[in-house]
Design an enzyme around this catalytic site. Sequence first.
Site, PDB file in Angstrom:
ATOM      1  N   CYS A 166       0.831  -1.194   0.000  1.00 29.04           N
ATOM      2  CA  CYS A 166       0.000   0.000   0.000  1.00 29.04           C
ATOM      3  C   CYS A 166       0.876   1.259   0.000  1.00 29.04           C
ATOM      4  O   CYS A 166       1.565   1.519  -0.983  1.00 29.04           O
ATOM      5  CB  CYS A 166      -0.957  -0.029   1.194  1.00 29.04           C
ATOM      6  SG  CYS A 166      -2.338   1.135   1.039  1.00 29.04           S
ATOM      7  N   HIS A 199      -3.493  -5.283  -0.307  1.00 28.16           N
ATOM      8  CA  HIS A 199      -3.038  -5.920   0.931  1.00 28.16           C
ATOM      9  C   HIS A 199      -3.281  -7.426   0.863  1.00 28.16           C
ATOM     10  O   HIS A 199      -4.326  -7.908   1.322  1.00 28.16           O
ATOM     11  CB  HIS A 199      -3.786  -5.354   2.140  1.00 28.16           C
ATOM     12  CG  HIS A 199      -3.333  -4.008   2.585  1.00 28.16           C
ATOM     13  ND1 HIS A 199      -2.496  -3.814   3.661  1.00 28.16           N
ATOM     14  CD2 HIS A 199      -3.600  -2.775   2.089  1.00 28.16           C
ATOM     15  CE1 HIS A 199      -2.276  -2.523   3.821  1.00 28.16           C
ATOM     16  NE2 HIS A 199      -2.934  -1.863   2.875  1.00 28.16           N
ATOM     17  N   GLU A 202      -2.109  -9.698   2.685  1.00 24.99           N
ATOM     18  CA  GLU A 202      -2.188 -10.278   4.033  1.00 24.99           C
ATOM     19  C   GLU A 202      -3.600 -10.163   4.616  1.00 24.99           C
ATOM     20  O   GLU A 202      -3.956 -10.904   5.545  1.00 24.99           O
ATOM     21  CB  GLU A 202      -1.164  -9.599   4.951  1.00 24.99           C
ATOM     22  CG  GLU A 202      -1.558  -8.268   5.550  1.00 24.99           C
ATOM     23  CD  GLU A 202      -1.500  -7.091   4.573  1.00 24.99           C
ATOM     24  OE1 GLU A 202      -1.896  -5.974   4.947  1.00 24.99           O
ATOM     25  OE2 GLU A 202      -1.050  -7.296   3.420  1.00 24.99           O
TER      26      GLU A 202
END
Length: 443
Positions: A143, A264, A266
């Site tokens: 990001c 993202h 994750e």
Amino acid sequence: MVMGMHDRVEGSGTRADLSMILPRVLIVSRRTLRKNKFVDFVGEYHLDLIVSYGAVPVIVPRVSGVHMLLDSFEPIHGVLLCEGEDIDPSLYDSEPATFTPEELEEIRLAHASDTAIDREKDSIELRLAKLCLERNIPFLGICRGSQVLNVACGGTLYQDVEKELSRKCSPDHRVTHINYDDYDGHRHKVKVEENTPLHQWFRESLDANKMEILVNSYHHQGLKRLAQRFVPMAFAPDGLIEGFYDPDAYNPEEGKFIMGLQFHPERMRRSDMDDFDYPGCPFAYKEFVKAVIAYQKKLNSSASVPKDAKLDGELENKRKMIVRSFSIAKNMYTSGGRGSISFHESDLEAGALFLEENRTLSVQQEKRLKQMGATVRNSSGYKNQMKMNEERQKVAKQIIGKMPIEQITDMMSFYRMMGEICSDVLENKFQRLVSEKENVLSE
């Protein structure tokens, strides 16, 4: 068992150095206001993945002055930069975007948690990004981290994607890049480029005809001009770059990893579950840590010198001559031939001869050396090349002054690489000489 190992280490008069066991990944914290006080934090998903793949996250606090203390966080085996506020536009654009006062206020109200610029965080993260680029330290930007990486190499950003990019797109290509009403559930399509790491990680989830996956999105800014050294890995339908990497600095097995992802991975997990949307989601972290571990091994290997290796008088004199030769050459280069060190031309011969006798460069490195005119043929040629007069220096400075930041960064990385090569060659040469001397003595 643990106590026995501890006793053995302490009993030998040494202490276990954890930095030699687990590699260290630096992560800069983000500041938020809680109970009228500032609190630093890092998303736990990042920490979990780093630890699960075998590295230790080291949190760099976002506090005043830390950007001047980054040396104290050595050794650095990897850097992960993630979320945060908008980057100061003065760091990448000479002129701000032409927003009206009403539009600026609208952006500020819509993205209140991101539009407050944090210059201290900018300073810390840009220094770390440039350090990674100079030393080839593995770097993963998520990001905002991907935006920091692009800016560090001379790229630029959209200060507001919706107003600067979406308004130019046809309705069927417009993308919502942040949805506060469905923050974690919101997804949009991205097209993955073939033969990129992202393609490799998500291969089993991609339709060969569309090459698309759905990614989350939490940003109102994004990459505008991608820095020259990078290659895109994914695009949103509106054309925004959602992932990129440096192909010349990507080989996790060899400790090379420079990459930025706007989304993202994750956090791409199913609702109320820890299961990832795709099997490829954690691979960015897995391959990043793989590179971090390899980089640590390479760093430890180059730094480790046998304690019983001692140079006799003759070898020590040779070492001093070579070191002096390189010091003179460096002084001549930085001063344009007007250095204050007194020397004879013969003082340069030791370094020139050493480089001639130890040409352990790869074909690619030698080609690059020849392109930059850095191959040393002999001492007099080297001396003539390094003795630049004042006018040539002035012209060189003018030319470099017009170069983009990414090209200057590439030059700095090259000279750092050459320093590392010379260091490796010196160490190997000395070790061979020591071994030869020991063999002669043993006979």
